[in-house]
Design an enzyme around this catalytic site. Structure first.
Site, PDB file in Angstrom:
ATOM      1  N   ARG A  25      -3.147   2.864   8.960  1.00  0.00           N
ATOM      2  CA  ARG A  25      -3.490   1.569   8.358  1.00  0.00           C
ATOM      3  C   ARG A  25      -2.247   0.693   8.225  1.00  0.00           C
ATOM      4  NH1 ARG A  25      -7.133   4.866   5.147  1.00  0.00           N
ATOM      5  NH2 ARG A  25      -9.231   3.928   5.154  1.00  0.00           N
ATOM      6  N   ARG A  81      -3.322  -1.304  -6.178  1.00  0.00           N
ATOM      7  CA  ARG A  81      -2.493  -2.506  -6.035  1.00  0.00           C
ATOM      8  C   ARG A  81      -2.855  -3.454  -7.159  1.00  0.00           C
ATOM      9  NH1 ARG A  81      -5.687  -4.573  -0.592  1.00  0.00           N
ATOM     10  NH2 ARG A  81      -7.688  -4.831  -1.587  1.00  0.00           N
ATOM     11  N   SER A 125      15.886 -40.777 -10.786  1.00  0.00           N
ATOM     12  CA  SER A 125      14.655 -40.031 -10.551  1.00  0.00           C
ATOM     13  C   SER A 125      14.579 -39.789  -9.049  1.00  0.00           C
ATOM     14  CB  SER A 125      13.453 -40.832 -11.032  1.00  0.00           C
ATOM     15  OG  SER A 125      12.277 -40.106 -10.773  1.00  0.00           O
ATOM     16  N   GLU A 144      16.166 -41.811  -3.410  1.00  0.00           N
ATOM     17  CA  GLU A 144      15.184 -41.416  -2.404  1.00  0.00           C
ATOM     18  C   GLU A 144      15.662 -41.729  -0.999  1.00  0.00           C
ATOM     19  OE1 GLU A 144      11.551 -43.717  -2.972  1.00  0.00           O
ATOM     20  OE2 GLU A 144      12.678 -45.307  -3.936  1.00  0.00           O
ATOM     21  N   HIS A 197     -16.417  -8.974   1.333  1.00  0.00           N
ATOM     22  CA  HIS A 197     -15.391  -9.816   1.938  1.00  0.00           C
ATOM     23  C   HIS A 197     -15.423 -11.234   1.377  1.00  0.00           C
ATOM     24  CE1 HIS A 197     -13.777 -12.538   5.088  1.00  0.00           C
ATOM     25  NE2 HIS A 197     -12.835 -11.589   5.162  1.00  0.00           N
ATOM     26  N   LYS A 229       0.834  -1.205   0.000  1.00  0.00           N
ATOM     27  CA  LYS A 229       0.000   0.000   0.000  1.00  0.00           C
ATOM     28  C   LYS A 229       0.864   1.248   0.000  1.00  0.00           C
ATOM     29  CE  LYS A 229      -3.621   0.222   2.909  1.00  0.00           C
ATOM     30  NZ  LYS A 229      -4.996   0.703   2.649  1.00  0.00           N
ATOM     31  N   MET A 266      -5.607  -7.079   9.468  1.00  0.00           N
ATOM     32  CA  MET A 266      -4.979  -6.284  10.524  1.00  0.00           C
ATOM     33  C   MET A 266      -5.846  -5.077  10.865  1.00  0.00           C
ATOM     34  SD  MET A 266      -0.957  -6.689   9.667  1.00  0.00           S
ATOM     35  CE  MET A 266      -1.139  -6.533   7.913  1.00  0.00           C
ATOM     36  N   GLY A 303      -8.247  -7.009   5.407  1.00  0.00           N
ATOM     37  CA  GLY A 303      -9.082  -7.126   6.602  1.00  0.00           C
ATOM     38  C   GLY A 303      -8.455  -7.865   7.755  1.00  0.00           C
ATOM     39  N   ARG A 336       8.268 -48.161 -12.389  1.00  0.00           N
ATOM     40  CA  ARG A 336       8.955 -48.508 -11.145  1.00  0.00           C
ATOM     41  C   ARG A 336       8.578 -49.929 -10.728  1.00  0.00           C
ATOM     42  NH1 ARG A 336       7.711 -45.187  -5.778  1.00  0.00           N
ATOM     43  NH2 ARG A 336       5.801 -46.392  -5.861  1.00  0.00           N
ATOM     44  N   TYR A 372      13.795 -33.206 -16.106  1.00  0.00           N
ATOM     45  CA  TYR A 372      12.325 -33.166 -16.074  1.00  0.00           C
ATOM     46  C   TYR A 372      11.794 -33.279 -14.656  1.00  0.00           C
ATOM     47  CZ  TYR A 372      12.389 -38.230 -15.308  1.00  0.00           C
ATOM     48  OH  TYR A 372      12.599 -39.470 -14.771  1.00  0.00           O
ATOM     49  N   CYS A 401      10.183 -37.454  -9.361  1.00  0.00           N
ATOM     50  CA  CYS A 401       8.791 -37.880  -9.378  1.00  0.00           C
ATOM     51  C   CYS A 401       8.262 -37.718  -7.968  1.00  0.00           C
ATOM     52  CB  CYS A 401       8.653 -39.306  -9.878  1.00  0.00           C
ATOM     53  SG  CYS A 401       9.600 -40.525  -8.976  1.00  0.00           S
TER      54      CYS A 401
END
Lengths: 883, 883
Positions: free
Chosen positions: A97, A347, A772, A753, A463, A27, A108, A106, A626, A859, A839
């Site tokens: 503000r 904004r 992978s 993994e 709101h 703001k 704060m 809304g 797999r 990838y 993956c």
């Protein structure tokens, strides 16, 4: 030199600018920017986010020099506005503000009309020429200050007003006159004294100090914390504080010019559809909060063209100026004070995913931005909205009414009437639609828990509408034809249909329709502007996107969404099919290799069939399969009844089956006898699977199709495991291929993994065609968190900021990311041609995709519906980190 | 140039030497060395271990050039020995033996008398002048070759001999004459042809080739594999092959000189006690295998002094020469062929731990070695033997007989009569004593499973004795006064006492006594030579040794063993005490913080008492106390009955307790809600523990004691966890200290046991005074192995060589070691004064201790009885890797 804590804006020149968002908040930075480009803004100043962070680090003390800088800035404001803070004649009144780096609407606290006291009230009366307005403003200030700064409950103040109305025999606040408000002010001050033990502060600077601190304090109020958690906003950003001259949309008509007052909010394009039209709402003679709170239903902005044509024209000009300056759709707030227009905020406007896509594509066509910018204008995570089912236009479900199409998409759920209920029902697995007259910031949790939101009051910028759009949740707002009775927990539609708590409703947030029961849905498609954005993304990105798919259907869906191969085909899912589980159990219960091989021989043609389907669907693209991963006990029954049934079916004693189930039971199955450890101890299982893969592939090659199978061995932790299993797999593969007499490109690789595998990646790479990364298990083992159990403490960890994000949703780059980088660097150094992918869940998470792009993967692989998200995220990654 | 595969030895000069052990094996290297220092050795040559490795890597083919090198070496042997391979007149006969880097007694195959055929048998008859001897040798060769090279079962050959004896009406082999053996040879050849389909090879070189390959093959026979697993010998070392001229201890008396033949084995010092005496046994007119096999009970070496004084004198001289040359106790084999002495082997002698210690200390005193060498002469792992209880000399248990004290120590167990039974009983948790007439290499597994071994035949160098000493197991050998009946599974002692299967016996391997039932035992102490060696170790080492102790008793034991502090005091063990578990359960079942705090308040004085005891026992030394680590469900009952009892005791409904138990149940408790995660979610538990620690410490300080408590927070995975918990702990600690008004040095640190913590060690170090690596959990998470479940595949992994060692016993330096190094390097870089240690099983494992020394830890911590082992290992590490 002291640090600069305070940035002035006003007149023709501001000290800040748009780029200083981190320091001044969104703001504050934009107020400065508007001043700099000549848009009318009430003068003021911004206290930086650093002051807020320091406030918490430093025992809630102000830094030395802050007070002086504030006073200096007030002087500049006074000079520009021609009034003086605390001046009895011409008092400068201020608003205070919050303003974080990103908007938290809304969440704060705010204090308005600051600077009023028993002296300055006279000045305000004088200037406005309206004593009733002046005292109404004064009592509002006392009420807000008491509530926000000192925690005096709002309701105590309301009781005094109610009593006054009763005394006067009237019903509405507007029916009270100046003297009534004067009396209310006296009573408010007495209340304040009673509740706080202090006199209401007369000193304007003391008022200001209290209000600034209250805004800082509100950064850590529960709903703000919750909002940040939901929106992945770090708690340590802090908020800036904007102190700005008050202008009044409720000051009525100018006695001389006859020009009126009002307030409104607007978007430079339609935030729901993205259409390039001026879009907004306003209320005459009202304060800004009245529009947002949804208490009075406002008028569309087009009405302003008739009501105040010059103001409308000025607004239209500002709209174009802002879009040309920011090259982005803006969300603005404005106030008209007796015929003079002030902009209070601009904004980037929140928008639905559909709108984001359309705006991005159209702005490229309009020449405002280029394609690289366009693809960064759509939040990949938000695309999820476009990838959910929508309501079939031919559905037979009955339409109960049509409200405002406040946030698009289809929501099907059971009706609940409070945010608490929404959360509780959701927690037990129910899908709910939250029905409220209107919503407030306290309802955030319930809105998040609901599939969609229906309100009977409030407009497109209420709101409910704003928050729902931010969350990507369908919302129908302002369905005024329906009545809610909270006591009975019912909503009655205009045709008399009543929906009780727990009844099913469907919301169409795209049309505003509310439908009885569950409507028919249709699957999402990649068309129109969405397809264009994705094509642009493809032309930019360097990271390939594959999919996780276990069935031909999933493979096709993913291919239609742009998947460039399968990165993870889990073979165990095929084992669970009802017609197979029996044979799988036979295989497991076998007490010698021969019996096991017999059962496997029965599974072989079934698995082969699976692979034929999947390889066919992906022809021309690589398919990573797999081998069996879960521990064998997952395939066996565990209840007494099921064990008995299985024993009977197998012709075994119940005891024998029980013993087998017992012998396979594990304390920590996650770290047990699974993955390649099964392949080592039961080589015949993997042999069967590999045989099925290559028989399927060879059959398709003979049919003239181009297939590229990749065998992936899970859970490798040592080099030897992969050496042995690769050798076995290649042997079976070569046997099948040579028997079939075809040529076939294939690869044998491994999942990385296990933490140890990352450390030994150089050695493992020598026997792998590809890695992978299985970041799910890497996260489990690297953190020592069982995904099944971590729920017991993860919520607390996120709440206390021990973890910034759930590491199962977004890759923990600081820790687990290091393991991935180690694996990539060592693997590629040892074998430059090594294929590298990931993956698992993180492959579809935009922030993680950026990381995977950065560390140099080839990838990512994700679920079919996340493929378009990953494509866009990969393109954004390339723009940000070109490679 | 072709690679050198074959190393000749003989005459005055050998191509190899002692340092070439890896290439030539231990036996081959030492044969060469003996030749070089002028000790009489039958000429021969060694084929390198590289050939064996290549044999397996290369599809069991010989490398090009090997055959030529062998033939060339045979030529040199012929020249030295004056005979010719295959010569009909004066044939060279050869033995073919295995020889790995380290001795694997009896595990691999041997072929003797090679070179005999229907032609050369005439020459042997001629030279020996003993036709019976010649044909006996010939039939032994066919039998051995048939069995070892072609797998013709030994028993088939024995049947032919039995039939011959029956036919002749005699009972013993020695009663058969030359013609009988001639006939046996013909029948053996027919058997060979029948079983293999081939004629018995007449070509000596073909015989040699077959025998060399058979030795290679025997490297991977099951008992050799098992032996290597038990002794941590890598499978990929391979064996060398020693081909050596045959000399005959069974050639009888020289017709001219009247000098006899014989064979024996000896140690240059007593391998059981370490005493500096010549120690050995021999048999006249026998082959070497006869001594080792324990079939005839041999005579002590001292008898040889009377029987053949010049030979004894020559042997004594060789004994001293070898000790002075090797500066180490030697184990030798010798053969006397008609009055001429040949040494067939020398190697470092296996010895008991006690002997190793005594020899090392005495050799320093004798000036043979220095202290640095001395401390490397004792295998730290072996010290375990000295740290086990011994039999109380005052025990009332009845002595049933006294055999040979073949391997010292006390064994208490239930009697079993076969190796299989020993393994089976052990598997179900029983302690057993294996009772056998004699043992063979097939019994290895059963010997390992037993607490001790008792034989009724065989001497101090019999198989049972040698293997038991190697294993560090108590053994009483040659208890000839007792009779075993395998059918009844009984042993009858001389006083008529009968022990049936399952009865309890105690063996005293130090005295040779066998005692009825369980004898009284006494705890080990650190005295005499053992204390001296440990003192030397202390003067050398730089790594400190702490202990893991949860009770004052353990702390005292460890301190007496030289512990320099406590590295791990587990507080949860204190929670399980019968008088506390109830309060702990109250604490867990509490449904709010207040109730929980009440239960904790009851625990506080108990925990304080614990800490007073432990801190007192360790005064002047640091004591690291780990806060609660295991998941709470470990403290709750799980059976229906126990749950009901608990519910009653707590005044709760059974359902309520069940629900709590259910809610705490975890899929993978190892990765669940435990460690510091409990400290975050239930801060009051850690607060109580810290309070107890510091109240205890302050109380002792007031008494004038010097105590150094260290608070250790387990399972840290993020910096924030430690920030929060350290702050909490310091607050409680400072409160207690300031209330007590004392001065107290204390530290707050963390375990590093989660892979992610190693990666973030630099950041974590900033909020830690010390790191203690928890290599148990680091191994579990780094490998993805649950210690509770890995048994299902770890055995297979060790067998297939996927893992060289059990990573829970010896730290995996290749993988998990990298994590430790990362943690050390990053931690110390961020904070140079950071304390660094390790607690857990690996702290007492010698190989791991060397690693921890190398990466620069300050200390290791291990169980009290392993402290002397760690002290010695640390000293050896400093000698090898000075720092």
């Amino acid at each position: 030199m002291t640090q600069k804590y305070v940035y002035f804006f006003g007149g023709k020149k501001a000290e800040g600018k748009a780029e200083m968002r981190n320091l001044l908040g969104g703001k504050g930075a934009n107020l400065a920017e508007m001043v700099n480009i000549g848009i009318p803004v009430p003068a003021g100043f911004t206290i930086t986010t650093e002051v807020c962070i320091g406030y918490y680090d430093n025992n809630k003390q102000w830094p030395a020099g802050l007070e002086g800088q504030i006073k200096e800035a007030i002087g500049k404001v006074e000079a520009v506005m021609g009034s003086k803070f605390g001046d009895p004649k011409n008092p400068l009144l201020l608003s205070v503000r919050s303003g974080a780096r990103v908007s938290m609407p809304g969440m704060m606290d705010t204090v308005l009309n600051l600077g009023l006291n028993d002296t300055t009230i006279k000045g305000l009366t004088e200037i406005s020429g309206d004593e009733r307005f002046a005292y109404d403003s004064y009592r509002r200030f006392i009420q807000m200050y008491g509530d926000v700064v000192r925690g005096v409950d709002h309701d105590f103040f309301e009781e005094i007003i109610e009593a006054k109305k009763k005394e006067k025999g009237v019903e509405l606040d507007t029916e009270l006159d100046a003297n009534d408000w004067k009396d209310v002010v006296v009573k408010f001050k007495a209340l304040y004294k009673e509740k706080t033990g202090d006199d209401f502060p007369e000193d304007p600077f003391e008022q200001l100090k209290g209000s600034i601190n209250a805004v800082f304090e509100s950064w850590y109020n529960p709903r703000a914390i919750r909002y940040r958690e939901l929106n992945d906003i770090p708690h340590n950003w802090g908020t800036a504080v904007n102190v700005q001259t008050m202008v009044f949309g409720n000051m009525g008509v100018h006695p001389a010019t006859g020009k009126g007052s009002g307030t409104g909010v607007a978007f430079t394009r339609d935030p729901a559809t993205g259409e390039n039209v001026f879009y907004g709402e306003y209320l005459m003679n009202a304060q800004g909060e009245d529009v947002v709170a949804g208490i009075r239903t406002p008028l569309p902005i087009s009405s302003l063209e008739e009501e105040m044509p010059e103001i409308y024209e000025e607004l239209e000009a500002i709209r174009h100026k802002l879009e040309e300056h920011y090259r982005e759709m803006q969300d603005v707030e404005f106030t008209i004070q007796r015929g003079k227009l002030y902009m209070l905020q601009t904004r980037s406007g929140k928008r639905t995913a559909g709108a984001a896509v359309r705006i991005a594509v159209e702005m490229v066509k309009e020449g405002l931005i280029d394609k690289e910018t366009a693809i960064t204008r759509v939040d990949p995570a938000q695309l999820d909205q476009l990838l959910h089912p929508t309501i079939d236009p031919n559905t037979k479900a009955k339409v109960l009414g049509t409200g405002l199409p406040a946030s698009p998409g289809a929501a099907v759920g059971r009706v609940v009437y409070s945010a608490q209920d929404a959360e509780a029902w959701r927690a037990r697995g129910e899908h709910v639609v939250l029905v409220r007259t209107e919503t407030s910031p306290d309802d955030i949790g319930g809105m998040d828990a609901a599939q969609g939101i229906l309100t009977t009051r409030g407009g497109m910028t209420s709101h409910a509408a704003v928050v729902a759009r931010g969350m990507g949740k369908p919302c129908v707002a302002g369905l005024e034809s329906a009545q809610i009775r909270y006591q009975d927990k019912t909503i009655t539609f205009e045709d008399g249909t009543v929906a009780k708590e727990g009844d099913w409703l469907t919301l169409n947030g795209t049309t505003g329709e509310v439908l009885l029961d569950k409507a028919d849905l249709i699957e999402p498609e990649l068309t129109g502007d969405f397809a264009i954005i994705e094509e642009w993304a493809d032309s930019i990105r360097t990271l390939k996107i594959r999919t996780n798919a276990d069935t031909p259907h999933d493979a096709e869906v993913a291919r239609n969404f742009g998947a460039e191969g399968i990165g993870l085909c889990r073979t165990e899912h095929m084992f669970f099919a009802p017609d197979r589980i029996g044979v799988v159990q036979q295989m497991i219960l076998a007490d010698n290799v021969e019996t096991r091989k017999k059962a496997l021989a029965k599974l072989l043609p079934m698995q082969k069939g699976d692979f034929v389907g999947i390889l066919k669907a992906m022809q021309g693209l690589p398919v990573t399969i797999r081998l069996l991963d879960p521990p064998l006990h997952e395939f066996l029954p565990h209840t007494d009844k099921d064990i008995e049934a299985l024993a009977q079916a197998m012709g075994l004693s119940k005891k024998a089956v029980e013993e087998k189930v017992d012998s396979l039971r594990e304390m920590n199955p996650m770290l047990g006898h699974r993955g390649c450890r099964l392949g080592i101890t039961y080589p015949e299982i993997y042999d069967m699977q590999v045989q099925a893969v290559f028989e399927a592939a060879c059959e398709l090659v003979k049919q003239g199709l181009n297939v590229i199978p990749e065998v992936m061995i899970p859970l490798i932790g040592t080099v030897k495991e992969l050496e042995i299993l690769r050798k076995n797999a290649v042997k079976v593969a070569e046997d099948v291929i040579s028997k079939a007499g075809v040529k076939l490109e294939y690869h044998v690789g491994t999942m990385i993994e296990i933490p140890r595998a990352c450390l030994l990646a150089d050695k493992i790479a020598k026997v792998a065609d590809f890695f992978s990364f299985g970041t799910n298990d890497l996260t489990q083992m690297g953190f020592g968190y069982s995904r099944d159990d971590a729920g017991k403490f993860l919520a607390a960890y996120l709440k206390e900021g021990i973890l910034e994000k759930d590491p199962f949703q977004t890759l923990d780059q600081e820790g687990i990311g290091q393991l991935v980088e180690l694996g990539v660097d060592r693997g590629r150094k040892a074998k430059p041609e090594l294929g590298l992918g990931v993956c698992g869940e993180h492959g579809g998470d935009p922030a993680s995709v950026v990381f995977f792009h950065r560390v140099g993967l080839d990838y990512v692989s994700c679920s079919p519906y996340r493929v378009p998200i990953a494509r866009l995220a990969a393109a954004q990654a390339q723009v940000k980190f070109p490679r």
